[in-house]
Enzyme design. Structure first.
Site, PDB file in Angstrom:
ATOM      1  N   HIS A   3      -4.019   6.688   1.143  1.00 24.65           N
ATOM      2  CA  HIS A   3      -4.211   5.487   0.942  1.00 24.65           C
ATOM      3  C   HIS A   3      -5.697   5.279   0.970  1.00 24.65           C
ATOM      4  CE1 HIS A   3      -3.950   1.265   0.025  1.00 24.65           C
ATOM      5  NE2 HIS A   3      -4.081   1.018   0.765  1.00 24.65           N
TER       6      HIS A   3
ATOM      7  N   ASN B 230      -9.481  -0.615  -2.151  1.00 28.21           N
ATOM      8  CA  ASN B 230      -8.859  -0.011  -2.040  1.00 28.21           C
ATOM      9  C   ASN B 230      -8.249  -0.983  -2.959  1.00 28.21           C
ATOM     10  OD1 ASN B 230      -6.424  -0.689  -1.056  1.00 28.21           O
ATOM     11  ND2 ASN B 230      -6.572  -1.064   0.946  1.00 28.21           N
TER      12      ASN B 230
ATOM     13  N   CYS C  24       0.696  -1.372   0.311  1.00 28.44           N
ATOM     14  CA  CYS C  24       0.181  -0.187  -0.318  1.00 28.44           C
ATOM     15  C   CYS C  24       1.128   1.472   0.112  1.00 28.44           C
ATOM     16  CB  CYS C  24      -0.834  -0.438   0.942  1.00 28.44           C
ATOM     17  SG  CYS C  24      -2.062  -1.454   1.101  1.00 28.44           S
TER      18      CYS C  24
HETATM   19  N1  COA Z   1     -19.002  -9.867   5.514  1.00 28.40           N
HETATM   20  C1  COA Z   1     -20.333  -9.881   6.876  1.00 28.40           C
HETATM   21  N2  COA Z   1     -19.703 -10.001   7.767  1.00 28.40           N
HETATM   22  C2  COA Z   1     -18.454 -10.074   7.630  1.00 28.40           C
HETATM   23  C3  COA Z   1     -17.417  -9.751   7.153  1.00 28.40           C
HETATM   24  C4  COA Z   1     -18.385  -9.621   5.259  1.00 28.40           C
HETATM   25  N3  COA Z   1     -17.243  -9.564   4.387  1.00 28.40           N
HETATM   26  N4  COA Z   1     -16.282 -10.094   6.893  1.00 28.40           N
HETATM   27  C5  COA Z   1     -16.499 -10.619   8.860  1.00 28.40           C
HETATM   28  N5  COA Z   1     -17.001 -10.710   9.410  1.00 28.40           N
HETATM   29  C6  COA Z   1     -18.140 -10.820  10.611  1.00 28.40           C
HETATM   30  C7  COA Z   1     -16.909 -11.899  11.396  1.00 28.40           C
HETATM   31  O1  COA Z   1     -16.906 -13.473  11.098  1.00 28.40           O
HETATM   32  C8  COA Z   1     -16.934 -11.313  12.684  1.00 28.40           C
HETATM   33  O2  COA Z   1     -18.344 -12.209  13.176  1.00 28.40           O
HETATM   34  P1  COA Z   1     -17.857 -13.434  14.434  1.00 28.40           P
HETATM   35  O3  COA Z   1     -18.360 -11.849  14.894  1.00 28.40           O
HETATM   36  O4  COA Z   1     -19.392 -13.665  14.321  1.00 28.40           O
HETATM   37  O5  COA Z   1     -17.441 -14.100  14.627  1.00 28.40           O
HETATM   38  C9  COA Z   1     -17.423  -9.783  12.378  1.00 28.40           C
HETATM   39  O6  COA Z   1     -17.983  -9.678  11.129  1.00 28.40           O
HETATM   40  C10 COA Z   1     -16.537  -9.397  12.523  1.00 28.40           C
HETATM   41  O7  COA Z   1     -15.287  -9.006  12.111  1.00 28.40           O
HETATM   42  P2  COA Z   1     -14.070  -8.567  12.018  1.00 28.40           P
HETATM   43  O8  COA Z   1     -13.095  -8.823  11.611  1.00 28.40           O
HETATM   44  O9  COA Z   1     -13.771  -8.297  14.100  1.00 28.40           O
HETATM   45  O10 COA Z   1     -14.641  -7.112  12.516  1.00 28.40           O
HETATM   46  P3  COA Z   1     -13.854  -5.615  12.064  1.00 28.40           P
HETATM   47  O11 COA Z   1     -15.111  -4.831  13.163  1.00 28.40           O
HETATM   48  O12 COA Z   1     -12.765  -6.110  12.291  1.00 28.40           O
HETATM   49  O13 COA Z   1     -13.613  -4.943  10.589  1.00 28.40           O
HETATM   50  C11 COA Z   1     -12.300  -4.712   8.842  1.00 28.40           C
HETATM   51  C12 COA Z   1     -13.758  -5.902   9.851  1.00 28.40           C
HETATM   52  C13 COA Z   1     -11.058  -5.177   7.529  1.00 28.40           C
HETATM   53  C14 COA Z   1     -13.660  -4.149   8.420  1.00 28.40           C
HETATM   54  C15 COA Z   1     -11.259  -3.965   9.884  1.00 28.40           C
HETATM   55  O14 COA Z   1     -10.952  -4.592  10.088  1.00 28.40           O
HETATM   56  C16 COA Z   1     -10.370  -3.349   8.536  1.00 28.40           C
HETATM   57  O15 COA Z   1     -10.914  -2.714   8.516  1.00 28.40           O
HETATM   58  N6  COA Z   1      -9.382  -3.436   9.240  1.00 28.40           N
HETATM   59  C17 COA Z   1      -8.258  -2.515   8.315  1.00 28.40           C
HETATM   60  C18 COA Z   1      -8.412  -2.928   7.617  1.00 28.40           C
HETATM   61  C19 COA Z   1      -7.296  -2.199   5.751  1.00 28.40           C
HETATM   62  O16 COA Z   1      -7.414  -1.301   5.967  1.00 28.40           O
HETATM   63  N7  COA Z   1      -6.574  -3.103   5.202  1.00 28.40           N
HETATM   64  C20 COA Z   1      -6.131  -2.600   4.380  1.00 28.40           C
HETATM   65  C21 COA Z   1      -4.719  -1.924   5.134  1.00 28.40           C
HETATM   66  S1  COA Z   1      -3.818  -1.063   4.158  1.00 28.40           S
END
Ligand code: COA
Length: 338
Positions: free
Chosen positions: A265, A295, A118
């Site tokens: 980004h 992204n 990234c």
């Molecule tokens: N659709 C529906 N549910 C989903 C899902 C999706 N696409 N992806 C995950 N879930 C579920 C999980 O299984 C979990 O369920 P559970 O509580 O029953 O176990 C729940 O949603 C929460 O998952 P979690 O991974 O804790 O979600 P989160 O609130 O951390 O959000 C991201 C996930 C990826 C959106 C978040 O962590 C994020 O944005 N992180 C940064 C990512 C990023 O910017 N990456 C690029 C960097 S360059």
């Protein structure tokens, strides 16, 4: 070679995104997810996926580069250096820089492949800036392109990663300027390999090559799909983004209020909004287009820059800041006077 070069300056921008639009509802046909979940956590409404057999990382990068060259008013023969940032090259090796050289019909100039995910575009820009400032190159082509869609786990198993990423390419032509105070003012690069496996694609690699993965014949093997510890990445991203933005401003004696536009980004709209609030920036000072493209990793800043410029959001003399964070971890910023 130019004389009395003080800075490098972006002379032209361009971008290319595949024609195939994939909405959140489309994704919900392939995996258990919903438009509401994706919108709420990421802000993404749709992304582009490469058209199979048509778009490749190098072809998208080539199209973006052509548009940037046209905007800059230069020909392929004028380019002295290529920097190509991607984590999703056409081939394991060689990297796509040489394909760009061939596709554009450039001279047998240097073509450097950048592997900083990234942060790749800002890393590439930083290198090109050094070449131009010291007179070793007059015109450099800096490209970021990604084709994520072919390598994502589009089943429910991979949903926390797959809903975030999209395909596309952006490019700039960097050239010299003698105009005092104009151009790239400073760039700032960082890394922390301690967290290398928190956002990574681990295989196939020289640690475990394709025959070994096939031999394991494990239906639960996800080593060849990207892995992301989402919460962990989020927490580090908001800290590092803020740090590296502050670093660029302080290095040049500016404050956030001096910025005409920040192009972060496009990792996640929630991260951008968090940073905007933390820095006290107005909506018109931050450019986001993740809603439409997801992204696109190394391509996200040059795509956003190209769109912001086309929309008339950037004018000569404006103070502009790029900031990135991602896999590695790596993070970086660049401050410039347009
Ligand atoms: N659709 C529906 N549910 C989903 C899902 C999706 N696409 N992806 C995950 N879930 C579920 C999980 O299984 C979990 O369920 P559970 O509580 O029953 O176990 C729940 O949603 C929460 O998952 P979690 O991974 O804790 O979600 P989160 O609130 O951390 O959000 C991201 C996930 C990826 C959106 C978040 O962590 C994020 O944005 N992180 C940064 C990512 C990023 O910017 N990456 C690029 C960097 S360059």
């Amino acid at each position: 070679m130019p004389t009395n070069v003080t800075h490098s300056r972006i002379l032209g921008t361009g971008h290319f995104v595949p024609s195939r639009v994939v909405t959140n509802d489309d994704l919900s046909q392939w995996m258990e997810t919903t438009n509401e979940w994706i919108m709420e956590r990421t802000g993404i409404e749709e992304r582009r996926f490469a058209v199979p057999g048509v778009d490749t990382t190098s072809s998208m990068g080539t199209e973006a580069a052509k548009r940037a060259m046209e905007a800059a008013g230069i020909e392929a023969a004028d380019v002295d250096l290529i920097l190509f940032a991607t984590l999703s090259p056409d081939y394991y090796f060689p990297g796509p820089g040489v394909q760009l050289q061939q596709n554009l019909g450039c001279r047998t100039i240097g073509a450097i492949d950048i592997r900083n995910q990234c942060s790749g575009f800002v890393y590439a820009l930083s290198i090109a800036d050094q070449y131009i400032r010291n007179g070793a190159a007059k015109y450099a082509l800096v490209v970021g392109a990604e084709l994520h869609s072919a390598g994502l786990d589009l089943s429910t198993r991979g949903r926390n990663v797959s809903v975030i990423f999209g395909d596309g390419a952006g490019a700039v032509v960097l050239g010299p300027t003698q105009e005092s105070g104009r151009g790239i003012l400073s760039t700032h690069l960082h890394s922390q390999g301690e967290h290398a496996t928190e956002l990574a694609l681990l295989g196939p690699s020289t640690r475990e090559w394709v025959p070994q993965i096939l031999e394991r014949n494990d239906p639960d093997d996800v080593s060849y799909f990207p892995y992301m510890n989402g919460n962990f990445v989020f927490k580090h991203a908001v800290v590092r983004f803020a740090e590296v933005i502050e670093e660029a401003l302080q290095a040049n004696g500016y404050q956030a209020s001096d910025l005409k536009l920040m192009i972060p980004h496009q990792a996640n709209l929630r991260i951008s909004q968090y940073i905007q609030n933390k820095m006290g920036l107005r909506d018109d000072q931050v450019f986001n287009n993740i809603m439409r493209y997801g992204n696109t990793t190394a391509a996200s800043i040059p795509i956003a820059l190209s769109e912001a410029y086309a929309q008339g959001r950037i004018e000569p003399g404006d103070l502009l800041l790029f900031a990135a964070f991602g896999s590695g971890f790596t993070w970086a910023s660049a401050l410039m006077r347009w």
